[in-house]
Design an enzyme around this catalytic site. Structure first.
Site, PDB file in Angstrom:
ATOM      1  N   GLY A   1      -0.384 -18.269 -10.763  1.00 31.17           N
ATOM      2  CA  GLY A   1      -0.755 -18.514  -9.374  1.00 31.17           C
ATOM      3  C   GLY A   1      -1.992 -19.365  -9.142  1.00 31.17           C
ATOM      4  CB  THR A   2      -3.758 -22.140 -10.902  1.00 32.59           C
ATOM      5  OG1 THR A   2      -2.682 -23.013 -11.208  1.00 32.59           O
ATOM      6  CG2 THR A   2      -4.124 -21.330 -12.125  1.00 32.59           C
ATOM      7  CG  ASN A   3      -0.116 -25.081  -7.645  1.00 35.06           C
ATOM      8  OD1 ASN A   3      -0.534 -26.093  -7.101  1.00 35.06           O
ATOM      9  ND2 ASN A   3       0.379 -25.083  -8.884  1.00 35.06           N
TER      10      ASN A   3
ATOM     11  CG  ASN B   1       9.372 -25.919  -5.613  1.00 36.53           C
ATOM     12  OD1 ASN B   1       8.599 -25.031  -6.004  1.00 36.53           O
ATOM     13  ND2 ASN B   1      10.077 -26.652  -6.461  1.00 36.53           N
TER      14      ASN B   1
ATOM     15  CB  ILE C   1      17.983 -20.214  -8.151  1.00 34.73           C
ATOM     16  CG1 ILE C   1      17.715 -20.715  -9.571  1.00 34.73           C
ATOM     17  CG2 ILE C   1      18.703 -21.242  -7.292  1.00 34.73           C
ATOM     18  CD1 ILE C   1      17.066 -22.047  -9.683  1.00 34.73           C
TER      19      ILE C   1
ATOM     20  CG  HIS D   1       9.686 -30.379 -10.009  1.00 34.82           C
ATOM     21  ND1 HIS D   1      10.389 -29.306 -10.518  1.00 34.82           N
ATOM     22  CD2 HIS D   1       9.864 -31.402 -10.869  1.00 34.82           C
ATOM     23  CE1 HIS D   1      10.967 -29.677 -11.653  1.00 34.82           C
ATOM     24  NE2 HIS D   1      10.674 -30.950 -11.887  1.00 34.82           N
TER      25      HIS D   1
HETATM   26  C1  GRF Z   1       3.186 -25.536 -11.362  1.00 40.32           C
HETATM   27  O1  GRF Z   1       3.022 -26.502 -12.362  1.00 40.32           O
HETATM   28  C2  GRF Z   1       4.279 -25.934 -10.411  1.00 40.32           C
HETATM   29  O2  GRF Z   1       4.528 -27.292 -10.361  1.00 40.32           O
HETATM   30  C3  GRF Z   1       5.498 -25.267 -10.957  1.00 40.32           C
HETATM   31  O3  GRF Z   1       5.037 -24.074 -11.541  1.00 40.32           O
HETATM   32  C4  GRF Z   1       3.678 -24.215 -11.931  1.00 40.32           C
HETATM   33  C5  GRF Z   1       2.958 -23.036 -11.373  1.00 40.32           C
HETATM   34  O4  GRF Z   1       1.646 -22.934 -11.844  1.00 40.32           O
HETATM   35  N1  GRF Z   1       6.491 -25.088  -9.931  1.00 40.32           N
HETATM   36  P1  GRF Z   1       0.656 -21.874 -11.216  1.00 40.32           P
HETATM   37  O5  GRF Z   1       1.292 -20.495 -11.335  1.00 40.32           O
HETATM   38  O6  GRF Z   1       0.410 -22.247  -9.805  1.00 40.32           O
HETATM   39  O7  GRF Z   1      -0.574 -21.985 -12.060  1.00 40.32           O
END
Ligand code: GRF
Length: 192
Positions: A16-18, A105, A90, A107
């Site tokens: 979950g870094t994003n 999303n 999915i 990617h």
């Molecule tokens: C990211 O690289 C994103 O593009 C992909 O999954 C990864 C998730 O990374 N869909 P994080 O859990 O947010 O670190």
């Protein structure tokens, strides 16, 4: 002037870094007039802990055929945007269709290349390196029934160096993701 806070729901499966970046941008106002109303994971993962640390409601719904029905049952009323941030299940076509234009999303490659079934995590980066690509990057797109096929909102690329390793590529892609995801969320929310 009264401004309605937009409701974001984030789906995660991993570290979950994003998600963390999105939380920080909502808190700083970089993602404007929005709140994260709910974080849902389809398995135990650190993403859930990140949400709890910020007093964001966090729920686990085990992956499987009932996931989308259960998600609908806890989805806040008038959710504006469902953000997939490293979410590995999915979503069924019916769910994608009923929330058309409201699910996005990120990617870790330059779609339409290196997308589709099986293209997640290191599988993507390994395929990119194996193909000898001269560039990679990240793409934010709307989620539709076709995996990684929805309309692209934002994409950013960089040159792959001759010294590139799997680890360096993963790091560079994350940096690009942290840059474009907040911007794409603002766009999808109609903020800019
Ligand atoms: C990211 O690289 C994103 O593009 C992909 O999954 C990864 C998730 O990374 N869909 P994080 O859990 O947010 O670190």
């Amino acid at each position: 002037m009264f401004c309605k806070m937009k409701k974001i729901v984030v789906l995660v499966s991993g570290g979950g870094t994003n998600l963390q970046r999105i939380i920080d941008c909502v808190e700083s106002g970089e993602i404007a007039d929005a709140q994260i109303s709910l974080v849902v994971a389809d398995r135990d993962c650190y993403g859930l802990e990140r949400a709890k640390k910020h007093q964001i409601k966090a729920e686990k719904i085990p992956r499987g055929k009932n996931f989308s029905q259960e998600l609908i049952s806890i989805l806040p009323k008038n959710t504006d945007l469902i953000v997939l941030a490293g979410f590995l299940s999915i979503l069924p076509a019916e769910f994608c269709n009923s929330f058309s234009g409201k699910i996005i999303n990120i990617h870790p490659a330059l779609l339409p290349k290196f997308g589709g079934k099986g293209m997640w995590g290191n599988h993507v980066h390994e395929a990119v390196l194996k193909a000898g690509e001269i560039e990679s990057g990240a793409t934010v797109h709307y989620v539709t029934a076709g995996i990684d096929e929805g309309e692209i909102i934002l994409q950013k690329s960089f040159e792959i160096s001759t010294e590139e390793t799997l680890e360096s590529l993963v790091k560079r892609i994350h940096e690009v993701e942290f840059e474009i995801y907040p911007e794409a969320i603002n766009l999808a929310l109609g903020n800019k």
